[in-house]
Design an enzyme around this catalytic site. Structure first.
Site, mmCIF file in Angstrom:
data_model
loop_
_atom_site.group_PDB
_atom_site.id
_atom_site.type_symbol
_atom_site.label_atom_id
_atom_site.label_comp_id
_atom_site.label_asym_id
_atom_site.label_seq_id
_atom_site.Cartn_x
_atom_site.Cartn_y
_atom_site.Cartn_z
ATOM 1 N N ARG A 91 -1.001 -8.987 13.159
ATOM 2 C CA ARG A 91 -1.600 -7.949 12.301
ATOM 3 C C ARG A 91 -2.438 -8.582 11.189
ATOM 4 O O ARG A 91 -3.495 -8.069 10.830
ATOM 5 C CB ARG A 91 -0.518 -7.081 11.668
ATOM 6 C CG ARG A 91 0.065 -6.066 12.597
ATOM 7 C CD ARG A 91 0.967 -5.125 11.813
ATOM 8 N NE ARG A 91 1.872 -4.471 12.721
ATOM 9 C CZ ARG A 91 3.151 -4.295 12.500
ATOM 10 N NH1 ARG A 91 3.706 -4.704 11.393
ATOM 11 N NH2 ARG A 91 3.892 -3.684 13.387
ATOM 12 N N ARG A 121 11.490 -6.159 4.966
ATOM 13 C CA ARG A 121 11.448 -4.709 5.212
ATOM 14 C C ARG A 121 11.997 -4.386 6.597
ATOM 15 O O ARG A 121 12.727 -3.410 6.770
ATOM 16 C CB ARG A 121 10.017 -4.188 5.074
ATOM 17 C CG ARG A 121 9.917 -2.683 5.298
ATOM 18 C CD ARG A 121 8.531 -2.171 5.087
ATOM 19 N NE ARG A 121 7.682 -2.513 6.213
ATOM 20 C CZ ARG A 121 6.386 -2.232 6.280
ATOM 21 N NH1 ARG A 121 5.785 -1.631 5.273
ATOM 22 N NH2 ARG A 121 5.681 -2.564 7.351
ATOM 23 N N LYS A 159 0.813 -1.216 0.000
ATOM 24 C CA LYS A 159 0.000 0.000 0.000
ATOM 25 C C LYS A 159 0.847 1.268 0.000
ATOM 26 O O LYS A 159 0.556 2.199 -0.747
ATOM 27 C CB LYS A 159 -0.959 0.009 1.191
ATOM 28 C CG LYS A 159 -2.000 -1.087 1.166
ATOM 29 C CD LYS A 159 -2.960 -1.018 2.333
ATOM 30 C CE LYS A 159 -2.302 -1.103 3.685
ATOM 31 N NZ LYS A 159 -1.665 -2.380 4.024
ATOM 32 N N ARG A 178 -10.470 1.077 8.804
ATOM 33 C CA ARG A 178 -10.081 -0.304 9.085
ATOM 34 C C ARG A 178 -11.201 -1.109 9.733
ATOM 35 O O ARG A 178 -11.064 -2.316 9.881
ATOM 36 C CB ARG A 178 -8.860 -0.335 10.000
ATOM 37 C CG ARG A 178 -7.615 0.156 9.321
ATOM 38 C CD ARG A 178 -6.426 -0.053 10.195
ATOM 39 N NE ARG A 178 -5.217 0.326 9.462
ATOM 40 C CZ ARG A 178 -4.012 0.085 9.879
ATOM 41 N NH1 ARG A 178 -3.812 -0.535 11.015
ATOM 42 N NH2 ARG A 178 -2.968 0.448 9.158
ATOM 43 N N ARG A 231 13.065 -1.773 11.383
ATOM 44 C CA ARG A 231 11.768 -1.489 12.011
ATOM 45 C C ARG A 231 11.503 -2.501 13.112
ATOM 46 O O ARG A 231 11.211 -3.667 12.855
ATOM 47 C CB ARG A 231 10.661 -1.515 10.969
ATOM 48 C CG ARG A 231 10.770 -0.311 10.036
ATOM 49 C CD ARG A 231 9.761 -0.342 8.958
ATOM 50 N NE ARG A 231 8.405 -0.237 9.489
ATOM 51 C CZ ARG A 231 7.381 0.191 8.780
ATOM 52 N NH1 ARG A 231 7.548 0.569 7.541
ATOM 53 N NH2 ARG A 231 6.181 0.240 9.323
#
Length: 191
Positions: free
Chosen positions: A144, A127, A13, A88, A133
């Site tokens: 998630r 990622r 996204k 969401r 991260r």
């Protein structure tokens, strides 16, 4: 052009939002980016958002709704916007409907990027390594995904019933996904 970009975490996204916003000249509005900026700045919102994000949970609707409402009221959103990461939940859909009514605008379409669960987990792990991260560990990523399926996936049925939903295969080369998105947007505009 007023669009929503949806999809599970890791579907691409963020990458595609920048491309869509650039092509159509609308601001991309990412709740995730706004939350991370607040976390980095140590704001009260950031502290609250960080607690939920680290657990793989969504930030409470009232906090998110207020932030999105303020952002959509900004002058640069008058010609359009691209929402990435909002709504969401079905409750947030209702809140967004009210915001759009207050602004006297309508939603042009909802794009949903799709990809297999294992590919999404691997993308997010890659990622996390590349960007350092800390919030992207495998247990948090899998949580998630579960939260997305439970709370967000039902939104697709709502928007499909309204005739504004387009599903786009989010796998493969980034440019190919972008081409699929532009084709879907063209179809939405002709409806």
């Amino acid at each position: 052009m007023r669009l929503i970009l949806m999809g599970p975490p890791g579907a691409g996204k963020g990458t595609q939002a920048a491309r869509i916003a650039d092509r159509y000249g609308v601001p991309p509005i990412s709740t995730g980016d706004i939350f991370r900026e607040n976390v980095a700045a140590g704001t009260p919102l950031g502290t609250l958002a960080d607690r939920y994000m680290r657990a793989g949970e969504y930030v409470p609707d009232d906090v998110t709704d207020a932030m999105v409402s303020d952002r959509l009221a900004q002058p640069d959103c008058r010609p359009g916007f691209l929402l990435d990461g909002y709504p969401r939940t079905l409750q947030q859909v209702k809140q967004l409907d009210a915001m759009l009514t207050d602004l006297d605008v309508r939603l042009d379409g909802v794009l949903v990027l799709t990809a297999g669960a294992d590919e999404l987990v691997q993308r997010l792990l890659d990622r996390a390594r590349a960007q350092g991260r800390a919030d992207d560990t495998e247990p948090v990523i899998r949580r998630r995904q579960a939260v997305y399926l439970q709370e967000t996936a039902p939104l697709t049925a709502e928007y499909a019933a309204r005739g504004v939903l387009a599903e786009v295969d989010g796998t493969g080369r980034v440019d190919h996904v972008t081409d699929r998105i532009h084709t879907a947007i063209s179809r939405l505009r002709r409806r």
